[in-house]
Design a protein around this motif. Structure first.
Motif, mmCIF file in Angstrom:
data_model
loop_
_atom_site.group_PDB
_atom_site.id
_atom_site.type_symbol
_atom_site.label_atom_id
_atom_site.label_comp_id
_atom_site.label_asym_id
_atom_site.label_seq_id
_atom_site.Cartn_x
_atom_site.Cartn_y
_atom_site.Cartn_z
ATOM 1 N N ASN A 6 0.822 -1.211 0.000
ATOM 2 C CA ASN A 6 0.000 0.000 0.000
ATOM 3 C C ASN A 6 0.860 1.267 0.000
ATOM 4 O O ASN A 6 0.539 2.244 -0.668
ATOM 5 C CB ASN A 6 -0.961 -0.009 1.180
ATOM 6 N N LYS A 10 1.199 4.113 -3.279
ATOM 7 C CA LYS A 10 0.660 5.440 -2.966
ATOM 8 C C LYS A 10 0.988 6.413 -4.092
ATOM 9 O O LYS A 10 2.095 6.426 -4.604
ATOM 10 C CB LYS A 10 1.312 5.950 -1.672
ATOM 11 N N ALA A 15 -4.823 0.549 -7.138
ATOM 12 C CA ALA A 15 -5.522 -0.010 -5.983
ATOM 13 C C ALA A 15 -5.660 -1.505 -6.238
ATOM 14 O O ALA A 15 -5.544 -1.960 -7.383
ATOM 15 C CB ALA A 15 -6.896 0.632 -5.819
#
Length: 162
Positions: A6, A10, A15
């Motif tokens: 994650n 960023k 996603a």
């Protein structure tokens, strides 16, 4: 590992989510990666046969989720001792070949020229924190197909792949 992935994706527009199912004691998991510009990659299903007991299914599900996520993003996860029983029958994947690495590098360079961005940024947009050499053979083939199709749409021609 989830935190590292994650953090690594960023501000890349990426996603991910995981799709899971069980049927007759077989646990199946795949990881799906999305990009804000419409890119979508679905890993192949990781399937693990279990005894059908709840504890075995839970252990296999945990292992399969971790395995699917780590292989999709090319991240090495820590040694998994509690997934040992679930590991029986787990698929073994071939790593990306030298020719695939070369082809992907060329495709990223061509996409960078077309997009007017540095190749490093284009590669990061597709791979997040993964390097080309960390890809699985099947993932590399899927990515080659995707980028080639996108380049054809953008330029109206097939790029130089050699």
């Amino acid at each position: 590992m989830i935190k590292a992935i994650n953090e690594g994706i960023k501000e890349t527009g990426l996603a991910w989510l995981q799709d899971t199912k069980t049927n007759a004691g077989i646990v199946s998991v795949r990881t799906i990666v999305f990009h804000k510009d419409g890119y979508r990659f679905e890993s192949s299903w990781t399937e693990i046969k279990t005894s059908g007991k709840a504890q075995d299914i839970g252990s296999a599900m945990t292992y399969a989720r971790r395995y699917s996520l780590s292989t999709t993003f090319g991240v090495n996860s820590e040694t998994d001792d509690d997934g040992q029983s679930a590991n029986e029958g787990a698929p073994q994947f071939e790593q990306v070949s030298h020719d695939q690495q070369k082809l992907l590098t060329n495709l990223f360079n061509e996409m960078a020229k077309t997009a007017g961005k540095p190749a490093k940024d284009v590669q990061k947009g597709y791979l997040g924190l993964t390097t080309i050499g960390a890809l699985r053979h099947d993932m590399a083939n899927s990515l080659i197909k995707l980028i080639t199709e996108q380049l054809e749409k953008l330029t109206g021609k097939v790029g130089d792949k050699a």
